[in-house]
Design a protein around this motif. Structure first.
Motif, PDB file in Angstrom:
ATOM      1  N   TYR A  64      31.493  46.090  40.849  1.00 57.01           N
ATOM      2  CA  TYR A  64      32.316  45.330  39.903  1.00 57.01           C
ATOM      3  C   TYR A  64      33.236  46.258  39.116  1.00 57.01           C
ATOM      4  CZ  TYR A  64      29.730  40.978  40.636  1.00 57.01           C
ATOM      5  OH  TYR A  64      29.201  39.837  41.180  1.00 57.01           O
ATOM      6  N   ASP A  65      32.703  47.375  38.641  1.00 56.87           N
ATOM      7  CA  ASP A  65      33.503  48.292  37.818  1.00 56.87           C
ATOM      8  C   ASP A  65      34.726  48.805  38.563  1.00 56.87           C
ATOM      9  OD1 ASP A  65      31.979  48.204  35.480  1.00 56.87           O
ATOM     10  OD2 ASP A  65      30.601  49.754  36.191  1.00 56.87           O
ATOM     11  N   VAL A  66      34.518  49.206  39.811  1.00 55.35           N
ATOM     12  CA  VAL A  66      35.622  49.752  40.603  1.00 55.35           C
ATOM     13  C   VAL A  66      36.642  48.655  40.922  1.00 55.35           C
ATOM     14  CG1 VAL A  66      36.233  50.747  42.845  1.00 55.35           C
ATOM     15  CG2 VAL A  66      34.307  51.684  41.558  1.00 55.35           C
ATOM     16  N   ALA A  67      36.154  47.466  41.238  1.00 53.40           N
ATOM     17  CA  ALA A  67      37.065  46.344  41.495  1.00 53.40           C
ATOM     18  C   ALA A  67      37.899  46.038  40.254  1.00 53.40           C
ATOM     19  CB  ALA A  67      36.268  45.113  41.921  1.00 53.40           C
ATOM     20  N   ILE A  68      37.247  45.992  39.093  1.00 54.30           N
ATOM     21  CA  ILE A  68      37.953  45.686  37.851  1.00 54.30           C
ATOM     22  C   ILE A  68      38.939  46.792  37.488  1.00 54.30           C
ATOM     23  CG2 ILE A  68      37.631  45.425  35.347  1.00 54.30           C
ATOM     24  CD1 ILE A  68      35.036  43.889  35.985  1.00 54.30           C
ATOM     25  N   ASP A  69      38.572  48.049  37.712  1.00 57.47           N
ATOM     26  CA  ASP A  69      39.507  49.154  37.450  1.00 57.47           C
ATOM     27  C   ASP A  69      40.767  49.008  38.300  1.00 57.47           C
ATOM     28  OD1 ASP A  69      38.319  50.667  35.426  1.00 57.47           O
ATOM     29  OD2 ASP A  69      37.002  51.699  36.825  1.00 57.47           O
ATOM     30  N   ASN A  70      40.607  48.655  39.573  1.00 53.24           N
ATOM     31  CA  ASN A  70      41.757  48.478  40.451  1.00 53.24           C
ATOM     32  C   ASN A  70      42.645  47.329  39.992  1.00 53.24           C
ATOM     33  OD1 ASN A  70      41.995  50.068  43.243  1.00 53.24           O
ATOM     34  ND2 ASN A  70      39.831  49.990  42.690  1.00 53.24           N
ATOM     35  N   LEU A  71      42.035  46.241  39.598  1.00 56.94           N
ATOM     36  CA  LEU A  71      42.804  45.089  39.120  1.00 56.94           C
ATOM     37  C   LEU A  71      43.479  45.395  37.788  1.00 56.94           C
ATOM     38  CD1 LEU A  71      40.163  42.341  39.995  1.00 56.94           C
ATOM     39  CD2 LEU A  71      42.381  42.654  41.127  1.00 56.94           C
ATOM     40  N   SER A  72      42.807  46.173  36.955  1.00 56.58           N
ATOM     41  CA  SER A  72      43.316  46.462  35.611  1.00 56.58           C
ATOM     42  C   SER A  72      44.570  47.328  35.620  1.00 56.58           C
ATOM     43  CB  SER A  72      42.234  47.153  34.771  1.00 56.58           C
ATOM     44  OG  SER A  72      41.112  46.314  34.613  1.00 56.58           O
ATOM     45  N   VAL A  73      44.706  48.206  36.615  1.00 58.07           N
ATOM     46  CA  VAL A  73      45.877  49.083  36.648  1.00 58.07           C
ATOM     47  C   VAL A  73      47.101  48.383  37.216  1.00 58.07           C
ATOM     48  CG1 VAL A  73      44.486  51.180  36.817  1.00 58.07           C
ATOM     49  CG2 VAL A  73      45.338  50.098  38.911  1.00 58.07           C
ATOM     50  N   GLY A  74      46.921  47.163  37.717  1.00 59.33           N
ATOM     51  CA  GLY A  74      48.080  46.409  38.178  1.00 59.33           C
ATOM     52  C   GLY A  74      48.054  45.945  39.615  1.00 59.33           C
ATOM     53  N   LEU A  75      46.933  46.112  40.307  1.00 57.61           N
ATOM     54  CA  LEU A  75      46.848  45.562  41.662  1.00 57.61           C
ATOM     55  C   LEU A  75      46.798  44.035  41.567  1.00 57.61           C
ATOM     56  CD1 LEU A  75      44.524  48.088  43.435  1.00 57.61           C
ATOM     57  CD2 LEU A  75      46.768  47.403  44.219  1.00 57.61           C
ATOM     58  N   ASP A  76      47.644  43.396  42.342  1.00 55.30           N
ATOM     59  CA  ASP A  76      47.781  41.947  42.327  1.00 55.30           C
ATOM     60  C   ASP A  76      46.806  41.346  43.331  1.00 55.30           C
ATOM     61  OD1 ASP A  76      48.533  39.304  42.591  1.00 55.30           O
ATOM     62  OD2 ASP A  76      50.673  39.720  42.822  1.00 55.30           O
ATOM     63  N   PRO A  77      45.837  40.514  42.878  1.00 57.83           N
ATOM     64  CA  PRO A  77      44.880  39.935  43.820  1.00 57.83           C
ATOM     65  C   PRO A  77      45.533  39.046  44.867  1.00 57.83           C
ATOM     66  CG  PRO A  77      44.676  38.932  41.640  1.00 57.83           C
ATOM     67  CD  PRO A  77      45.579  40.111  41.490  1.00 57.83           C
ATOM     68  N   GLY A  78      46.789  38.671  44.630  1.00 55.84           N
ATOM     69  CA  GLY A  78      47.528  37.911  45.637  1.00 55.84           C
ATOM     70  C   GLY A  78      48.120  38.791  46.724  1.00 55.84           C
ATOM     71  N   LYS A  79      48.174  40.099  46.476  1.00 54.85           N
ATOM     72  CA  LYS A  79      48.735  41.051  47.439  1.00 54.85           C
ATOM     73  C   LYS A  79      47.694  42.017  47.995  1.00 54.85           C
ATOM     74  CE  LYS A  79      53.371  41.124  45.306  1.00 54.85           C
ATOM     75  NZ  LYS A  79      54.136  40.588  46.438  1.00 54.85           N
ATOM     76  N   ALA A  80      46.743  42.403  47.161  1.00 51.67           N
ATOM     77  CA  ALA A  80      45.743  43.400  47.563  1.00 51.67           C
ATOM     78  C   ALA A  80      44.410  42.708  47.868  1.00 51.67           C
ATOM     79  CB  ALA A  80      45.560  44.431  46.466  1.00 51.67           C
ATOM     80  N   THR A  81      43.778  43.127  48.943  1.00 50.43           N
ATOM     81  CA  THR A  81      42.508  42.547  49.385  1.00 50.43           C
ATOM     82  C   THR A  81      41.361  43.481  49.032  1.00 50.43           C
ATOM     83  OG1 THR A  81      43.633  41.446  51.235  1.00 50.43           O
ATOM     84  CG2 THR A  81      41.239  41.667  51.382  1.00 50.43           C
ATOM     85  N   LEU A  82      40.440  43.001  48.199  1.00 54.60           N
ATOM     86  CA  LEU A  82      39.254  43.781  47.841  1.00 54.60           C
ATOM     87  C   LEU A  82      38.190  43.574  48.908  1.00 54.60           C
ATOM     88  CD1 LEU A  82      39.053  42.923  44.024  1.00 54.60           C
ATOM     89  CD2 LEU A  82      39.869  45.055  45.040  1.00 54.60           C
ATOM     90  N   VAL A  83      37.603  44.686  49.388  1.00 52.77           N
ATOM     91  CA  VAL A  83      36.669  44.630  50.516  1.00 52.77           C
ATOM     92  C   VAL A  83      35.398  45.405  50.183  1.00 52.77           C
ATOM     93  CG1 VAL A  83      36.356  45.138  52.967  1.00 52.77           C
ATOM     94  CG2 VAL A  83      38.638  44.565  52.096  1.00 52.77           C
ATOM     95  N   GLN A  84      34.244  44.759  50.310  1.00 48.38           N
ATOM     96  CA  GLN A  84      32.969  45.456  50.122  1.00 48.38           C
ATOM     97  C   GLN A  84      32.567  46.111  51.439  1.00 48.38           C
ATOM     98  OE1 GLN A  84      29.709  43.103  48.615  1.00 48.38           O
ATOM     99  NE2 GLN A  84      28.307  44.853  48.585  1.00 48.38           N
ATOM    100  N   GLN A  85      32.547  47.403  51.449  1.00 45.94           N
ATOM    101  CA  GLN A  85      32.367  48.174  52.674  1.00 45.94           C
ATOM    102  C   GLN A  85      31.103  47.798  53.458  1.00 45.94           C
ATOM    103  OE1 GLN A  85      31.418  52.306  52.047  1.00 45.94           O
ATOM    104  NE2 GLN A  85      32.521  52.975  53.853  1.00 45.94           N
ATOM    105  N   SER A  86      29.981  47.681  52.782  1.00 48.03           N
ATOM    106  CA  SER A  86      28.702  47.458  53.472  1.00 48.03           C
ATOM    107  C   SER A  86      28.631  46.121  54.187  1.00 48.03           C
ATOM    108  CB  SER A  86      27.542  47.568  52.475  1.00 48.03           C
ATOM    109  OG  SER A  86      27.625  46.540  51.498  1.00 48.03           O
TER     110      SER A  86
END
Length: 330
Positions: A64-86
């Motif tokens: 969650y922390d890493v996902a939120i950090d990425n979103l917080s700096v300006g990654l747009d969830p409509g453009k960037a796809t968050l993927v859980q590696q495992s």
């Protein structure tokens, strides 16, 4: 005919919150490139296990922390796809396939592996730690990523990934994309303690989630020119850690600050206060976005789950084509 949009794959190990080193090393590039590339952000929980296998609770919360950090700096969830590696089965399968054509000597001679093993005090390497570059190759290629934004310490991994992919394609007639590295303009951000690298495990970092008070505490204790015992002594900004941060985060004033330091017109405390102001000004909008996502963690979870579903569909299609070329389907 419409040209297919190229893909970026990058990400972070889920071993804690992200810091300014991550920001200048990769996050900033991700935000800029998301508008021109299809962007996949890997929440690398498997790679986190290579060093934190005894701390699963940290890895879980860090997803969650890493996902939120990425979103917080300006990654747009409509453009960037968050993927859980495992949760991406094709990554696990590709890791196994690639491991068959990579020698132990190639992995042992990787300078990044050597450095990280030394940093963690590992005399006897686990299979997973030694094979980190193989797993990373699978991360990059499960979706046929074209570009990988990385810091300079990851370049040896990308070079090995390119060799693995070329050899695999030559051997099996597959058409896996050979990835390119995209380096940030800041090669490596030094730690506030003077260490060559800012790191989560070194206690020398400013985190994107830090409060203004926490930022000032870090900056206030940062290492400066040791010869400047008093304000009256002229300084050498080139050896000052605080000045290095001015060069990265306060480019408009860096030349003036350097001149004032050399002529003893500014003291270290005043210099640190100016840096602190610049950093907090930059972090304020990031904090604001983070506060929103912290209050809507279910929304973050949904983004991760949906992104992982999308990535699995892409990876499953690719791995099926690869298995056909390898003649392992019956």
């Amino acid at each position: 005919m419409e040209t297919k949009q190229k893909r970026i794959l990058t990400g972070d190990r889920t071993t804690g919150k992200l810091h300014l080193g991550h920001y200048v090393g990769s996050l900033k590039s991700r935000v800029e490139l998301q508008h021109t590339y299809e962007t996949f952000i890997l929440l690398a929980d498997v790679q986190a296990l290579t060093t934190h296998f005894e701390d699963p609770e940290l890895i879980n919360s860090s997803i969650y922390d890493v996902a939120i950090d990425n979103l917080s700096v300006g990654l747009d969830p409509g453009k960037a796809t968050l993927v859980q590696q495992s949760q991406i089965t094709s990554i696990a399968e590709l890791t196994v396939f690639y491991s068959m054509i990579v020698t132990v000597n190639q992995l042992r001679h990787n300078p990044t592996i050597k450095t990280e093993a030394k940093n963690y005090g590992y005399a006897d390497l686990t299979y997973g730690f030694l094979g980190y570059p193989v797993s990373q190759t699978a991360d990059i290629t499960f979706c046929n990523a074209d570009l990988v934004p990385v810091g300079e310490d990851q370049v040896p991994h990308i070079e090995l990934a390119r060799k693995i992919v070329r050899k695999f394609n030559d051997m099996y007639g597959t058409s896996i994309v050979v990835p390119q590295a995209k380096l940030s303009t800041v090669g490596r951000l030094a730690g506030l303690d003077g260490n060559a690298k800012m790191g989560k495990s070194m206690g020398n970092a400013i985190y994107l989630s830090d409060t203004p008070e926490a930022v000032w505490e870090r900056v206030r204790n940062a290492v400066t020119d040791p010869a400047r015992v008093t304000i009256k002594i002229p300084g050498t900004p080139e050896i000052c850690n605080v000045y290095k941060y001015h060069c990265v985060f306060n480019e408009a004033e860096k030349d003036n600050i350097a001149e004032m330091c050399r002529t003893a017109q500014i003291g270290c405390v005043a210099c640190k206060k100016r840096l602190n102001a610049v950093l907090n000004e930059m972090l304020d909008p990031i904090r604001e976005k983070r506060a929103y996502y912290e209050a809507h963690r279910d929304e973050v979870r949904d983004l991760i789950v949906e992104g992982t579903r999308k990535a699995n569909a892409i990876g499953n299609e690719n791995i099926h084509a690869i298995k056909e070329k390898m003649h392992v389907l019956i």
